[in-house]
Design a protein around this motif. Structure first.
Motif, PDB file in Angstrom:
ATOM      1  N   VAL A  49       0.877  -1.162   0.000  1.00 19.58           N
ATOM      2  CA  VAL A  49       0.000   0.000   0.000  1.00 19.58           C
ATOM      3  C   VAL A  49       0.912   1.208   0.000  1.00 19.58           C
ATOM      4  O   VAL A  49       1.878   1.268   0.766  1.00 19.58           O
ATOM      5  CB  VAL A  49      -0.906   0.035   1.258  1.00 19.58           C
ATOM      6  N   VAL A  50       0.624   2.163  -0.862  1.00 15.04           N
ATOM      7  CA  VAL A  50       1.447   3.351  -0.989  1.00 15.04           C
ATOM      8  C   VAL A  50       0.611   4.582  -0.661  1.00 15.04           C
ATOM      9  O   VAL A  50      -0.472   4.757  -1.203  1.00 15.04           O
ATOM     10  CB  VAL A  50       1.991   3.471  -2.429  1.00 15.04           C
ATOM     11  N   GLU A  51       1.133   5.396   0.244  1.00 12.54           N
ATOM     12  CA  GLU A  51       0.513   6.688   0.523  1.00 12.54           C
ATOM     13  C   GLU A  51       1.405   7.751  -0.106  1.00 12.54           C
ATOM     14  O   GLU A  51       2.617   7.738   0.087  1.00 12.54           O
ATOM     15  CB  GLU A  51       0.389   6.917   2.024  1.00 12.54           C
ATOM     16  N   HIS A  52       0.790   8.640  -0.882  1.00 18.23           N
ATOM     17  CA  HIS A  52       1.586   9.660  -1.564  1.00 18.23           C
ATOM     18  C   HIS A  52       0.854  10.987  -1.613  1.00 18.23           C
ATOM     19  O   HIS A  52      -0.370  11.047  -1.521  1.00 18.23           O
ATOM     20  CB  HIS A  52       1.957   9.201  -2.982  1.00 18.23           C
ATOM     21  N   GLY A  53       1.636  12.020  -1.784  1.00 17.07           N
ATOM     22  CA  GLY A  53       1.090  13.349  -1.964  1.00 17.07           C
ATOM     23  C   GLY A  53       0.795  13.596  -3.431  1.00 17.07           C
ATOM     24  O   GLY A  53       0.865  12.674  -4.261  1.00 17.07           O
ATOM     25  N   THR A  54       0.475  14.837  -3.744  1.00 22.15           N
ATOM     26  CA  THR A  54       0.209  15.214  -5.130  1.00 22.15           C
ATOM     27  C   THR A  54       0.971  16.497  -5.452  1.00 22.15           C
ATOM     28  O   THR A  54       1.438  17.196  -4.566  1.00 22.15           O
ATOM     29  CB  THR A  54      -1.296  15.455  -5.371  1.00 22.15           C
ATOM     30  N   ASP A  55       1.105  16.740  -6.724  1.00 24.97           N
ATOM     31  CA  ASP A  55       1.631  18.009  -7.196  1.00 24.97           C
ATOM     32  C   ASP A  55       0.812  18.399  -8.423  1.00 24.97           C
ATOM     33  O   ASP A  55      -0.131  17.693  -8.791  1.00 24.97           O
ATOM     34  CB  ASP A  55       3.135  17.927  -7.489  1.00 24.97           C
ATOM     35  N   LYS A  56       1.149  19.494  -9.051  1.00 31.20           N
ATOM     36  CA  LYS A  56       0.364  19.944 -10.206  1.00 31.20           C
ATOM     37  C   LYS A  56       0.378  18.922 -11.327  1.00 31.20           C
ATOM     38  O   LYS A  56      -0.631  18.690 -11.969  1.00 31.20           O
ATOM     39  CB  LYS A  56       0.879  21.295 -10.709  1.00 31.20           C
ATOM     40  N   ARG A  57       1.529  18.326 -11.554  1.00 34.15           N
ATOM     41  CA  ARG A  57       1.621  17.323 -12.625  1.00 34.15           C
ATOM     42  C   ARG A  57       0.715  16.134 -12.317  1.00 34.15           C
ATOM     43  O   ARG A  57       0.001  15.645 -13.195  1.00 34.15           O
ATOM     44  CB  ARG A  57       3.073  16.871 -12.793  1.00 34.15           C
ATOM     45  N   TRP A  58       0.756  15.638 -11.067  1.00 36.74           N
ATOM     46  CA  TRP A  58      -0.086  14.508 -10.685  1.00 36.74           C
ATOM     47  C   TRP A  58      -1.558  14.839 -10.887  1.00 36.74           C
ATOM     48  O   TRP A  58      -2.324  14.054 -11.439  1.00 36.74           O
ATOM     49  CB  TRP A  58       0.166  14.103  -9.239  1.00 36.74           C
ATOM     50  N   LEU A  59      -1.950  16.013 -10.422  1.00 34.69           N
ATOM     51  CA  LEU A  59      -3.350  16.417 -10.550  1.00 34.69           C
ATOM     52  C   LEU A  59      -3.756  16.523 -12.011  1.00 34.69           C
ATOM     53  O   LEU A  59      -4.841  16.069 -12.394  1.00 34.69           O
ATOM     54  CB  LEU A  59      -3.592  17.735  -9.815  1.00 34.69           C
ATOM     55  N   GLY A  60      -2.893  17.093 -12.850  1.00 28.88           N
ATOM     56  CA  GLY A  60      -3.197  17.214 -14.268  1.00 28.88           C
ATOM     57  C   GLY A  60      -3.322  15.868 -14.948  1.00 28.88           C
ATOM     58  O   GLY A  60      -4.270  15.624 -15.711  1.00 28.88           O
ATOM     59  N   GLU A  61      -2.378  14.974 -14.686  1.00 30.10           N
ATOM     60  CA  GLU A  61      -2.420  13.649 -15.320  1.00 30.10           C
ATOM     61  C   GLU A  61      -3.588  12.816 -14.798  1.00 30.10           C
ATOM     62  O   GLU A  61      -4.202  12.070 -15.546  1.00 30.10           O
ATOM     63  CB  GLU A  61      -1.090  12.924 -15.133  1.00 30.10           C
ATOM     64  N   SER A  62      -3.901  12.955 -13.514  1.00 34.80           N
ATOM     65  CA  SER A  62      -5.040  12.223 -12.942  1.00 34.80           C
ATOM     66  C   SER A  62      -6.342  12.710 -13.547  1.00 34.80           C
ATOM     67  O   SER A  62      -7.229  11.904 -13.879  1.00 34.80           O
ATOM     68  CB  SER A  62      -5.083  12.391 -11.425  1.00 34.80           C
ATOM     69  N   LEU A  63      -6.478  14.020 -13.690  1.00 34.90           N
ATOM     70  CA  LEU A  63      -7.687  14.584 -14.294  1.00 34.90           C
ATOM     71  C   LEU A  63      -7.826  14.118 -15.732  1.00 34.90           C
ATOM     72  O   LEU A  63      -8.902  13.690 -16.155  1.00 34.90           O
ATOM     73  CB  LEU A  63      -7.658  16.111 -14.220  1.00 34.90           C
ATOM     74  N   TYR A  64      -6.746  14.174 -16.489  1.00 29.81           N
ATOM     75  CA  TYR A  64      -6.766  13.740 -17.883  1.00 29.81           C
ATOM     76  C   TYR A  64      -7.172  12.262 -17.987  1.00 29.81           C
ATOM     77  O   TYR A  64      -8.009  11.895 -18.820  1.00 29.81           O
ATOM     78  CB  TYR A  64      -5.401  13.956 -18.530  1.00 29.81           C
ATOM     79  N   ALA A  65      -6.589  11.432 -17.120  1.00 27.32           N
ATOM     80  CA  ALA A  65      -6.921  10.005 -17.139  1.00 27.32           C
ATOM     81  C   ALA A  65      -8.388   9.788 -16.803  1.00 27.32           C
ATOM     82  O   ALA A  65      -9.086   9.009 -17.464  1.00 27.32           O
ATOM     83  CB  ALA A  65      -6.026   9.240 -16.168  1.00 27.32           C
ATOM     84  N   SER A  66      -8.869  10.463 -15.781  1.00 27.21           N
ATOM     85  CA  SER A  66     -10.268  10.295 -15.367  1.00 27.21           C
ATOM     86  C   SER A  66     -11.237  10.728 -16.458  1.00 27.21           C
ATOM     87  O   SER A  66     -12.230  10.047 -16.725  1.00 27.21           O
ATOM     88  CB  SER A  66     -10.543  11.096 -14.097  1.00 27.21           C
ATOM     89  N   ILE A  67     -10.955  11.852 -17.093  1.00 30.10           N
ATOM     90  CA  ILE A  67     -11.824  12.346 -18.167  1.00 30.10           C
ATOM     91  C   ILE A  67     -11.877  11.354 -19.315  1.00 30.10           C
ATOM     92  O   ILE A  67     -12.911  11.186 -19.957  1.00 30.10           O
ATOM     93  CB  ILE A  67     -11.339  13.731 -18.650  1.00 30.10           C
TER      94      ILE A  67
END
Length: 111
Positions: A49-67
């Protein structure tokens, strides 16, 4: 796989995490659970199990993937696995896994 190989996989994972880079530099904590923690001599895989933070790149790539109907954690899982395939199972799981009733062992805590 033999336990020695599973141990090498974990050691390699921790080495990659300590080296940083994106997205591994976002990882705060890693917990190991499953058959490896129970002491199996031949675990099928290594469950983490991995706990991690986020940054702008993570948020952008996550949003793109989700969309686009894709799994936002693919990049993180690939980085965690490194050159290995199919033996390291990472679970994106918010909150402390021990609170979920799992027997877990901390493998790495950054910070």
């Amino acid at each position: 796989m033999r336990r020695e190989r599973a141990t090498r996989l974990l050691e390699d994972l921790i080495t990659r995490l300590e080296q940083g880079g994106w997205p591994l530099g976002l990882v705060d904590e890693v917990y190991v659970f499953g058959s490896y923690v129970r002491g199996a001599l031949e675990p099928n895989d290594v469950d983490v199990v991995v706990e991690h933070g986020t940054d702008k790149r993570w948020l952008g790539e996550s949003l793109y993937a989700s969309i686009n109907g894709r799994d936002a954690y693919v990049g993180m899982r690939q980085a965690l696995r490194g050159p290995y395939t199919g033996h390291l199972l990472s679970v994106p799981w918010p909150g402390h896994p021990a609170g979920r009733g799992l027997r877990v062992v901390p493998a790495l805590a950054q910070g």
